[in-house]
Design a protein around this motif. Structure first.
Motif, short mmCIF file in Angstrom:
data_model
loop_
_atom_site.label_atom_id
_atom_site.label_comp_id
_atom_site.label_asym_id
_atom_site.label_seq_id
_atom_site.Cartn_x
_atom_site.Cartn_y
_atom_site.Cartn_z
N ALA A 36 -25.82 -74.56 -57.26
CA ALA A 36 -25.75 -73.16 -57.02
C ALA A 36 -26.27 -72.92 -55.61
O ALA A 36 -26.12 -71.95 -55.03
CB ALA A 36 -26.56 -72.45 -58.28
N ARG A 91 -24.13 -77.70 -53.62
CA ARG A 91 -22.63 -77.64 -53.57
C ARG A 91 -22.22 -78.63 -52.43
O ARG A 91 -21.16 -79.31 -52.84
CB ARG A 91 -22.34 -76.03 -53.26
N MET A 122 -18.22 -72.05 -62.26
CA MET A 122 -18.96 -72.83 -61.26
C MET A 122 -17.91 -73.46 -60.14
O MET A 122 -18.47 -74.19 -59.39
CB MET A 122 -19.61 -73.93 -62.28
#
Length: 404
Positions: A75, A80, A105
């Motif tokens: 997150a 990422r 997501m």
């Protein structure tokens, strides 16, 4: 090489169903890199009682052998970034989350294909990624009730009953592993990846099999049966002996002939006997089964098994878990394996039943949380120390430990 040694899977999995599916792929040689969310302490399976201590549990060991662990908060921008770098060099992204979560997501094929057009995104969810229940959490116990399993399990006069094992979870894990492998085959053949939308609900409903087909086409209403009897084969059930229970099953007429002779009633298998065919035995189950039950109560379980097994009658004991694990056949099939563990010492675990080729699989204990960060970041991704330090400062791997 082991069968899947050239496969790399990035797994966002937790608890039972998802880890159970990838366990068998890891045992077959796939490199399963398990992403654990650091803010919540990683996979909740690490903390399942009663045998849990310091982020290690025997529950977790049962589902996570041969895998690698990386604490990563996807997150965060840095987390990422690491995740997307992993996707570039992976074959599959595997998860077991709620049905609306993979899209949110960004772990679906549509969200990742620009990074790797061959990536296979396998999502094992409770209810699938479409339909009115997609956003609901799905657990084995709930699915056993919802899909009709509990209604047909247990004694007729008793309450609806859950299976003693989490069979929806485990079956769902197997289905997800199968779907993932099919997706990988197609991706390597065609050069294009895909989504695999697998659910525990779909699995549970599909496992209604022939009773479900009987209902859909003939209006059959499945019901609980006394002593776990088969719905159409008589006799095929548990029988009480003088000191315990055994299972006896006659799935073919030849087995009934052998059983009738073994219990001293060979005339029951004669062509003109009222019990001489499947159909007649089913029609007269109410009179035949009490006769058999009285006969079986006359001897011990061991005596009956010693009589029926050599006669070629399908039968077996109703074992405890302890007895099942001590069965000579369990040892002969190498179903109990050992690994070394820093907390538990020599840890005994259960082997995968999935076998390919004659070479015995190698086993490595489940990883400690974030144990493989160095391997993944340096060897898989080739990050240097400065980049790792920057990502760590930015929270990619979770909150930094306070200075001491």
């Amino acid at each position: 090489m082991r069968p899947l040694e050239d496969v790399r899977i990035i797994s966002l999995e937790q608890y039972g169903a998802g880890p159970f599916g990838s366990l068998h792929l890891a045992d077959l040689g796939a490199e399963v890199i398990k992403i654990e969310e650091p803010r919540s302490g990683g996979d909740v399976g690490r903390y399942v009682p009663p045998y849990a201590d310091g982020g290690d549990s025997l529950f977790f060991e049962a589902f996570n052998r041969n895998k690698r662990s990386l604490s990563l908060d996807i997150a965060t921008p840095g987390g990422r970034e690491v995740f997307e770098d992993l996707v570039r060099g992976a074959d599959a992204v595997y998860s077991n989350l709620r049905g609306d979560v993979p899209q949110r997501m960004g772990i679906t094929y549509g969200a990742l294909k620009h990074l790797n057009p061959r990536i296979v995104c396998c999502s094992l969810t409770g209810f699938g990624m479409t339909g009115p229940r997609a956003a609901e959490p799905g657990y084995d116990y709930i699915l056993q009730g919802l899909a009709g399993w509990m209604d047909v399990t247990g004694e007729p006069e008793g309450p609806p009953t859950k299976s003693g094992l989490s069979m929806v979870d485990y079956s769902g894990g197997f289905v997800a592993a199968l779907a993932l492998m099919a997706g990988l085959h197609a991706a390597r053949r065609d050069g294009v990846g895909t989504d695999c939308d697998v659910s525990l609900y779909d699995t549970a409903v599909s496992l209604l099999t022939y009773p479900g087909v009987w209902h859909l086409n003939a209006g059959y209403a499945p019901a609980r049966t006394r002593h776990s009897a088969h719905p159409s084969l008589v006799p095929f059930q548990v029988f009480e002996t003088a000191d315990g229970w055994i299972v006896v099953g006659c799935a073919k007429e030849k087995f009934w002939r052998r059983l009738a002779a073994a219990v001293g009633r060979p005339e029951w298998a004669e062509p003109d006997s009222p019990y001489g065919t499947f159909a007649r035995r089913t029609e007269r189950a109410g009179e035949l089964l009490p006769l058999l039950e009285e006969i079986f109560r006359s001897r011990t379980a061991a005596r009956w098994l010693a009589l029926l097994t050599p006669a070629g009658v399908p039968c077996g004991p109703v074992n405890t878990v302890e007895q099942a694990l001590a069965e000579p056949h369990t040892a002969a099939r190498d179903l109990v394996v050992e690994t070394d563990h820093p907390r538990y010492g020599t840890l005994r675990n259960l082997a995968s039943p999935v076998r390919v080729g004659g070479e015995r699989p190698s086993y490595r204990r489940a990883p400690r949380r974030d144990e493989d960060a160095g391997y993944v970041l340096r060897e898989v991704l080739s990050y240097d120390a400065s980049r790792i330090a920057a990502l760590r400062r930015d929270g990619a791997f979770g909150p930094q430990e306070p200075a001491r």
